[in-house]
Design a protein around this motif. Structure first.
Motif, PDB file in Angstrom:
ATOM      1  N   CYS A   5      -5.978   0.768   5.531  1.00  0.00           N
ATOM      2  CA  CYS A   5      -6.233   1.967   5.431  1.00  0.00           C
ATOM      3  C   CYS A   5      -7.660   2.523   4.652  1.00  0.00           C
ATOM      4  O   CYS A   5      -8.032   3.519   4.675  1.00  0.00           O
ATOM      5  CB  CYS A   5      -4.983   2.800   5.267  1.00  0.00           C
ATOM      6  N   CYS A  62      -6.865  -1.603  -0.178  1.00  0.00           N
ATOM      7  CA  CYS A  62      -6.211  -1.630   0.984  1.00  0.00           C
ATOM      8  C   CYS A  62      -7.067  -1.878   1.972  1.00  0.00           C
ATOM      9  O   CYS A  62      -8.098  -1.223   2.223  1.00  0.00           O
ATOM     10  CB  CYS A  62      -5.233  -0.619   1.304  1.00  0.00           C
ATOM     11  N   ASN A  71      -0.045   3.964   0.936  1.00  0.00           N
ATOM     12  CA  ASN A  71      -0.297   4.977   1.987  1.00  0.00           C
ATOM     13  C   ASN A  71       0.021   4.463   3.152  1.00  0.00           C
ATOM     14  O   ASN A  71       0.807   5.342   4.087  1.00  0.00           O
ATOM     15  CB  ASN A  71      -2.059   5.074   1.999  1.00  0.00           C
ATOM     16  N   CYS A  72       0.007   3.220   3.569  1.00  0.00           N
ATOM     17  CA  CYS A  72       0.232   2.596   4.797  1.00  0.00           C
ATOM     18  C   CYS A  72       1.256   1.465   4.887  1.00  0.00           C
ATOM     19  O   CYS A  72       1.880   0.915   5.808  1.00  0.00           O
ATOM     20  CB  CYS A  72      -1.025   2.014   5.751  1.00  0.00           C
ATOM     21  N   THR A  93       1.208  -1.733   4.192  1.00  0.00           N
ATOM     22  CA  THR A  93       1.190  -3.103   4.376  1.00  0.00           C
ATOM     23  C   THR A  93       1.030  -4.033   2.772  1.00  0.00           C
ATOM     24  O   THR A  93       0.747  -3.308   2.051  1.00  0.00           O
ATOM     25  CB  THR A  93      -0.367  -3.030   5.126  1.00  0.00           C
ATOM     26  N   CYS A 135       0.798  -1.200  -0.032  1.00  0.00           N
ATOM     27  CA  CYS A 135      -0.152  -0.119  -0.016  1.00  0.00           C
ATOM     28  C   CYS A 135       0.877   1.343   0.054  1.00  0.00           C
ATOM     29  O   CYS A 135       1.845   1.537   0.775  1.00  0.00           O
ATOM     30  CB  CYS A 135      -0.774  -0.057   1.250  1.00  0.00           C
TER      31      CYS A 135
HETATM   32 ZN   LIG Z   1      -3.185   1.192   3.406  1.00  0.00          ZN
END
Ligand SMILES: [Zn+2]
Ligand SMILES: [Zn+2]
Length: 99
Positions: free
Chosen positions: A31, A28, A8-9, A11, A6
């Motif tokens: 998030c 995802c 953004n986060c 993972t 991801c």
């Molecule tokens: Zn994420």
């Protein structure tokens, strides 16, 4: 094949992907964001990843003999299954015969 994560986060464990034409929409589960990535290129028929992406012009015949290219479609060609088509077409060129 490379793992995705991801953006953004970061993972890589709670991702789910859904193919949408030439892209995969990845969601995802951690998030909640979604993003698109090019579909992992592989052959639907033999599973080979030895494939090439070919832009295929979508031709629309208008009245008379005029043809116009209305869109480009990215087609995945397998070097195994589509060997004949690939050698007919040649690398990096539009097809000699349209339609
Ligand atoms: Zn994420
Ligand atoms: Zn194949």
């Amino acid at each position: 094949m490379s793992l995705i994560e991801c953006p953004n986060c970061a993972t890589d464990e709670q991702l789910s992907g859904e193919r949408e034409g030439a892209v995969i929409v990845v969601a995802c589960g951690r998030c909640g964001i979604t993003w698109e990535r090019p579909a992992a290129p592989h052959c639907d028929r033999c599973g080979s990843t030895d494939v090439v992406a070919y832009p295929v012009p979508l031709i629309e015949r208008s009245r008379g003999t005029q043809q116009s290219i209305t869109a480009m479609h990215i087609e995945t060609m397998c070097r195994v299954c589509d060997a004949q088509r690939l050698s007919d077409r040649g690398e990096g060129h539009l097809p000699a015969r349209l339609g």
